[in-house]
Scaffold this active site. Structure first.
Site, PDB file in Angstrom:
ATOM      1  N   ASN A 151      38.008  47.404  51.993  1.00 57.15           N
ATOM      2  CA  ASN A 151      38.877  46.690  51.254  1.00 57.15           C
ATOM      3  C   ASN A 151      40.215  47.171  51.099  1.00 57.15           C
ATOM      4  O   ASN A 151      41.128  46.515  50.569  1.00 57.15           O
ATOM      5  CB  ASN A 151      38.284  46.615  49.504  1.00 57.15           C
ATOM      6  CG  ASN A 151      37.732  48.021  49.184  1.00 57.15           C
ATOM      7  OD1 ASN A 151      36.919  48.732  49.854  1.00 57.15           O
ATOM      8  ND2 ASN A 151      38.484  48.464  48.170  1.00 57.15           N
ATOM      9  N   GLN A 181      34.558  41.773  50.916  1.00 58.49           N
ATOM     10  CA  GLN A 181      35.570  41.383  51.705  1.00 58.49           C
ATOM     11  C   GLN A 181      35.572  40.806  53.216  1.00 58.49           C
ATOM     12  O   GLN A 181      36.508  40.388  53.662  1.00 58.49           O
ATOM     13  CB  GLN A 181      36.693  42.590  51.925  1.00 58.49           C
ATOM     14  CG  GLN A 181      37.242  43.182  50.728  1.00 58.49           C
ATOM     15  CD  GLN A 181      37.966  42.742  49.978  1.00 58.49           C
ATOM     16  OE1 GLN A 181      38.480  41.478  50.088  1.00 58.49           O
ATOM     17  NE2 GLN A 181      38.116  43.025  48.597  1.00 58.49           N
ATOM     18  N   SER A 201      31.018  38.457  46.559  1.00 57.75           N
ATOM     19  CA  SER A 201      31.425  38.376  45.114  1.00 57.75           C
ATOM     20  C   SER A 201      32.365  36.976  45.203  1.00 57.75           C
ATOM     21  O   SER A 201      33.288  36.732  46.087  1.00 57.75           O
ATOM     22  CB  SER A 201      32.251  39.575  44.741  1.00 57.75           C
ATOM     23  OG  SER A 201      33.173  39.344  43.546  1.00 57.75           O
ATOM     24  N   HIS A 203      34.817  35.956  43.095  1.00 52.75           N
ATOM     25  CA  HIS A 203      36.322  35.866  42.746  1.00 52.75           C
ATOM     26  C   HIS A 203      37.122  36.568  44.022  1.00 52.75           C
ATOM     27  O   HIS A 203      38.219  36.442  43.875  1.00 52.75           O
ATOM     28  CB  HIS A 203      36.596  36.732  41.439  1.00 52.75           C
ATOM     29  CG  HIS A 203      36.446  38.134  41.644  1.00 52.75           C
ATOM     30  ND1 HIS A 203      37.517  38.926  41.894  1.00 52.75           N
ATOM     31  CD2 HIS A 203      35.468  38.802  41.816  1.00 52.75           C
ATOM     32  CE1 HIS A 203      37.400  40.262  41.775  1.00 52.75           C
ATOM     33  NE2 HIS A 203      35.873  40.200  41.711  1.00 52.75           N
ATOM     34  N   THR A 239      19.873  34.304  31.280  1.00 53.46           N
ATOM     35  CA  THR A 239      20.180  32.834  31.518  1.00 53.46           C
ATOM     36  C   THR A 239      20.912  32.703  32.732  1.00 53.46           C
ATOM     37  O   THR A 239      22.163  33.383  32.651  1.00 53.46           O
ATOM     38  CB  THR A 239      20.866  32.378  30.146  1.00 53.46           C
ATOM     39  OG1 THR A 239      19.948  32.632  29.172  1.00 53.46           O
ATOM     40  CG2 THR A 239      21.170  31.033  30.206  1.00 53.46           C
ATOM     41  N   CYS A 338      40.794  48.230  42.656  1.00 57.78           N
ATOM     42  CA  CYS A 338      39.663  48.765  42.133  1.00 57.78           C
ATOM     43  C   CYS A 338      39.419  50.012  41.682  1.00 57.78           C
ATOM     44  O   CYS A 338      38.802  50.454  40.852  1.00 57.78           O
ATOM     45  CB  CYS A 338      38.436  48.492  43.089  1.00 57.78           C
ATOM     46  SG  CYS A 338      38.676  46.676  43.746  1.00 57.78           S
TER      47      CYS A 338
HETATM   48  N1  PMP Z   1      33.038  45.969  47.018  1.00 57.68           N
HETATM   49  C1  PMP Z   1      34.031  45.645  47.710  1.00 57.68           C
HETATM   50  C2  PMP Z   1      34.473  46.184  48.968  1.00 57.68           C
HETATM   51  C3  PMP Z   1      35.098  45.187  46.800  1.00 57.68           C
HETATM   52  O1  PMP Z   1      36.318  45.169  47.595  1.00 57.68           O
HETATM   53  C4  PMP Z   1      34.930  44.747  45.471  1.00 57.68           C
HETATM   54  C5  PMP Z   1      35.800  44.409  44.414  1.00 57.68           C
HETATM   55  N2  PMP Z   1      37.099  45.166  44.690  1.00 57.68           N
HETATM   56  C6  PMP Z   1      33.630  45.033  45.101  1.00 57.68           C
HETATM   57  C7  PMP Z   1      32.762  45.512  45.785  1.00 57.68           C
HETATM   58  C8  PMP Z   1      33.194  44.613  43.550  1.00 57.68           C
HETATM   59  O2  PMP Z   1      33.036  43.471  43.456  1.00 57.68           O
HETATM   60  P1  PMP Z   1      33.130  42.678  41.896  1.00 57.68           P
HETATM   61  O3  PMP Z   1      34.506  42.649  41.672  1.00 57.68           O
HETATM   62  O4  PMP Z   1      32.331  41.340  42.072  1.00 57.68           O
HETATM   63  O5  PMP Z   1      32.068  43.515  41.106  1.00 57.68           O
END
Ligand code: PMP
Length: 402
Positions: A151, A181, A201, A203, A239, A338
């Site tokens: 990432n 990613q 993921s 988003h 749920t 992150c």
């Molecule tokens: N793994 C990687 C490689 C990511 O880039 C991210 C998000 N930054 C995540 C895990 C975590 O995903 P989420 O935001 O859905 O918890």
């Protein structure tokens, strides 16, 4: 002023049809899929539809998919779930030095609980060496977790070779891939590749936040993390997030429309960006190989993803640079968003051997399929405007470069 969003590895704008579906489900089909009345049955239909979508995009079986609140949960579920289910067979687990915190920290927690953890180093382009994985696997190795695409630097890991190395050494060892990613940017069929678990993921590909999934190969048993009403065959009680998961599936469908053309276009854009940014004095691109370098590697997957570029800038702090760029309307992030709570520590950049003076001077630009050249030109011009000013103020900066 243009609004340029080059932080798509942190998160993306939700595709309009996905957002419309989410809203409509919240307002109209708001039933609980566990309910027996029509509203419940209708809601259940949407969850089933989402399952069908992902099963077909990933070429896996519907009953192998567990929907979650995002990849952090999926990664935790895979790692703790597998470790607990297999603890009688061994206590050795393997991961790499460049994993996301949502893989790395569960692994460290298992180490605290008495498992033995091997963290594999990577080369200067961020590649995990399959032979290093082979040497690390032992008869008591129960789990290997390696990400599909990093990432922070965009390197695509040679998962096919890693799978071969692991399974030839110990066929019982489970392999988990954090494909956050990877999904939607690189073709990746987990079952065909021979891995056992994969996290995704929503988003990151224009779906809603707080949505994700874990694919677990049929026949592989892991223990649940969450106990309760027994939803999703007892694997993940709670749920169902009907609007979220249906919206995530809608986004996935849209992401994969004209996929090959969009990916080729994004590689062109990435190359254009890299050419432009390297013309600025005192810049270096980190990690993943240049686009078009597929042929250099035996494994076509072992190269750079189309959407992430990591750039180090001499004599300027990343945080200062990204604030100056934000004032020009350009959104980028320092290393990875992150880990922005600890902007001073990037395990990935350290692991690939980025020089000390660049650890704090590295910025990530991440694109989506709707990024274009006009935005790149604007971003490059903004960099050319702000860098000379910022570099003047770095204490000792000039001296350092000699
Ligand atoms: N793994 C990687 C490689 C990511 O880039 C991210 C998000 N930054 C995540 C895990 C975590 O995903 P989420 O935001 O859905 O918890």
């Amino acid at each position: 002023m243009m609004d340029v969003y080059f932080d798509n590895a942190a998160t993306t704008r939700v595709y309009e049809p996905a957002a419309e579906l989410v809203t409509s489900l919240m307002l109209n089909e708001f039933g609980n899929p566990s309910s027996l009345h029509d509203k419940g049955v209708e809601a259940e239909r949407y969850v089933r539809g989402a399952r069908e979508t992902f099963a077909s995009l990933l070429k896996v079986k519907e009953n192998e998919l567990i929907f979650t609140s995002g990849a952090t949960e999926s990664n935790n579920m895979a790692i703790f779930g597998a470790a607990r289910a297999r603890r009688r067979y061994g206590r050795h687990i393997i991961t790499t030095a460049i994993e996301h915190a949502s893989v790395y920290n569960p692994m460290k927690e298992l180490e605290r609980q008495g498992y033995e953890l091997t963290v594999l180093p990577v080369g200067s382009s961020g590649l995990v060496d399959p032979e290093a994985v082979r040497s690390a696997v032992r008869p008591d190795t129960i789990l290997v977790s390696v990400m599909g695409v990093n990432n922070e630097i965009g390197t695509i890991e040679p998962i096919a070779d890693i799978v071969k190395a692991v399974k030839e050494t110990n066929p019982e060892t489970l392999i988990h891939v954090d494909a956050v990613q990877t999904f939607g940017k690189v073709r990746f069929y987990p079952s065909r590749l021979g891995i056992d678990m994969m996290s995704v993921s929503g988003h990151k590909f224009h779906g809603p936040k707080g949505t994700g999934l874990l694919w677990v190969r049929g026949g592989v048993r892991i223990e649940p993390l969450i106990y309760g009403g027994g939803q999703q065959k007892g694997m993940r009680s709670g749920t169902d997030n009907v609007p979220g998961w249906a919206g995530m599936a809608k986004a996935a469908q849209l992401e994969f429309e004209n996929f090959d053309d969009k990916v080729a276009g994004l590689y062109d854009l990435r190359e254009y960006f890299i050419d432009q940014v390297l013309q600025i004095k005192g810049t270096a691109v980190n990690g993943g190989l240049r686009p078009g370098s597929f042929t250099v590697q035996e494994d076509p997957l072992a190269c750079a993803a189309p959407h992430i570029v990591s750039v180090s800038f001499d004599d300027v702090r990343a945080e200062v640079l990204l604030h100056a760029m934000a004032e020009k309307g350009v959104s980028i992030s320092a290393g990875s968003a992150c880990s922005s709570n600890h902007p001073d520590i990037s395990r990935t950049l350290k692991a690939i051997g980025v020089p000390k003076e660049h650890l704090d001077s590295t910025v990530r630009f991440s694109f989506s399929f709707d990024s274009d050249r006009e935005q790149v030109d604007y971003c490059i011009n903004a960099l050319k405007e702000v860098l000379p000013v910022l570099r003047r103020y770095v204490p000792g900066g000039r001296k350092k470069r000699r």
